[in-house]
Motif scaffolding. Structure first.
Motif, PDB file in Angstrom:
ATOM      1  N   ALA A 147       0.570  -1.198  -0.038  1.00 55.16           N
ATOM      2  CA  ALA A 147      -0.002  -0.096   0.147  1.00 55.16           C
ATOM      3  C   ALA A 147       0.941   1.162   0.001  1.00 55.16           C
ATOM      4  O   ALA A 147       0.292   2.249   0.138  1.00 55.16           O
ATOM      5  N   ASN A 148       2.043   1.054  -0.102  1.00 54.95           N
ATOM      6  CA  ASN A 148       3.248   2.371  -0.225  1.00 54.95           C
ATOM      7  C   ASN A 148       3.612   2.479  -1.642  1.00 54.95           C
ATOM      8  O   ASN A 148       4.470   1.396  -2.027  1.00 54.95           O
ATOM      9  N   PRO A 149       3.274   3.546  -2.254  1.00 54.48           N
ATOM     10  CA  PRO A 149       3.463   3.263  -3.632  1.00 54.48           C
ATOM     11  C   PRO A 149       5.015   3.633  -3.988  1.00 54.48           C
ATOM     12  O   PRO A 149       5.265   3.177  -5.073  1.00 54.48           O
ATOM     13  N   TRP A 204      -0.973   0.841 -12.887  1.00 57.85           N
ATOM     14  CA  TRP A 204      -0.125   0.381 -11.561  1.00 57.85           C
ATOM     15  C   TRP A 204       1.153   1.202 -11.652  1.00 57.85           C
ATOM     16  O   TRP A 204       1.700   1.523 -10.601  1.00 57.85           O
ATOM     17  N   TYR A 216      -0.098   2.103  -7.315  1.00 56.89           N
ATOM     18  CA  TYR A 216      -0.868   1.512  -6.796  1.00 56.89           C
ATOM     19  C   TYR A 216      -1.619   0.559  -7.668  1.00 56.89           C
ATOM     20  O   TYR A 216      -2.121   0.828  -8.752  1.00 56.89           O
ATOM     21  N   CYS A 217      -2.226  -0.679  -7.060  1.00 60.51           N
ATOM     22  CA  CYS A 217      -3.377  -1.258  -8.102  1.00 60.51           C
ATOM     23  C   CYS A 217      -4.641  -1.175  -7.089  1.00 60.51           C
ATOM     24  O   CYS A 217      -4.235  -0.802  -6.152  1.00 60.51           O
ATOM     25  N   PRO A 275      -4.197  -2.598  -3.049  1.00 63.93           N
ATOM     26  CA  PRO A 275      -3.540  -1.603  -2.181  1.00 63.93           C
ATOM     27  C   PRO A 275      -4.066  -0.069  -2.051  1.00 63.93           C
ATOM     28  O   PRO A 275      -3.886   0.442  -1.049  1.00 63.93           O
ATOM     29  N   ALA A 276      -4.793   0.380  -3.259  1.00 67.06           N
ATOM     30  CA  ALA A 276      -5.164   1.688  -3.093  1.00 67.06           C
ATOM     31  C   ALA A 276      -6.306   1.771  -2.044  1.00 67.06           C
ATOM     32  O   ALA A 276      -6.166   2.637  -1.366  1.00 67.06           O
ATOM     33  N   GLY A 303      -4.589   1.540   1.279  1.00 66.96           N
ATOM     34  CA  GLY A 303      -4.016   2.939   1.528  1.00 66.96           C
ATOM     35  C   GLY A 303      -4.920   4.045   2.174  1.00 66.96           C
ATOM     36  O   GLY A 303      -4.421   4.965   2.679  1.00 66.96           O
ATOM     37  N   ASN A 322      -3.070   7.991   3.117  1.00 67.93           N
ATOM     38  CA  ASN A 322      -2.748   8.481   1.926  1.00 67.93           C
ATOM     39  C   ASN A 322      -3.185   9.569   1.163  1.00 67.93           C
ATOM     40  O   ASN A 322      -4.328   9.051   0.434  1.00 67.93           O
ATOM     41  N   LEU A 356      -4.240   9.458  -2.803  1.00 71.37           N
ATOM     42  CA  LEU A 356      -5.355   8.498  -3.260  1.00 71.37           C
ATOM     43  C   LEU A 356      -6.588   9.487  -3.508  1.00 71.37           C
ATOM     44  O   LEU A 356      -7.750   9.092  -4.227  1.00 71.37           O
TER      45      LEU A 356
END
Length: 136
Positions: A23-25, A95, A100-101, A104-105, A108, A113, A116
């Motif tokens: 979840a961390n880009p 991605w 992000y996919c 995880p987005a 996040g 985050n 987003l």
């Protein structure tokens, strides 16, 4: 009961994504940057997920039916076609650009985050557009 199990499974999945760094880009982009400063640590996350799925899928599909449904809902199509390849390419480009996919987005969001704010509306628009052009 079915909704609670789906909620708990989603919560576990999201926690795993956050804990693993998916979840961390910046971590994801570091993994995708094979020509620069490559961070291979997400390979362990992917290997762990693949092994867990492989064993779990074999264990679960040996049963006559799942716990909370009357049958398994498995994909009927097994061919790799142009539509699948195009969708995979669009997914991969998105991605790579965002870091992000979709899973995880969403995880996040729980991590606060702020980037987003821009990604999620685009993600929702993409899901909507995909539903509009779907041909089955």
């Amino acid at each position: 009961m079915k909704s609670w199990m789906a909620y708990l499974a989603g919560l576990l999945f999201g926690a795993g994504l956050a804990w693993s760094g998916m979840a961390n880009p910046h971590k994801v982009l570091g993994f995708l940057d094979i020509a620069g400063v490559w961070d291979p640590s997400l390979l362990l996350v992917m290997a762990g997920a693949t092994l867990t799925y492989a064993f779990g899928q074999r264990l679960v599909t040996r049963k006559a039916r799942p716990w909370l449904d009357d049958r398994f809902h498995l994909p009927a199509k097994r061919r790799i076609d142009a539509r699948l390849l195009a969708g995979a390419a669009v997914f991969g480009i998105g991605w790579g650009l965002a870091g992000y996919c979709p899973g995880p987005a969403l995880a996040g969001m729980g991590l606060g985050n702020t980037d987003l704010v821009w990604l999620l509306p685009a993600l929702l628009l993409g899901w909507w557009l995909a539903g509009r052009v779907r041909r089955e």
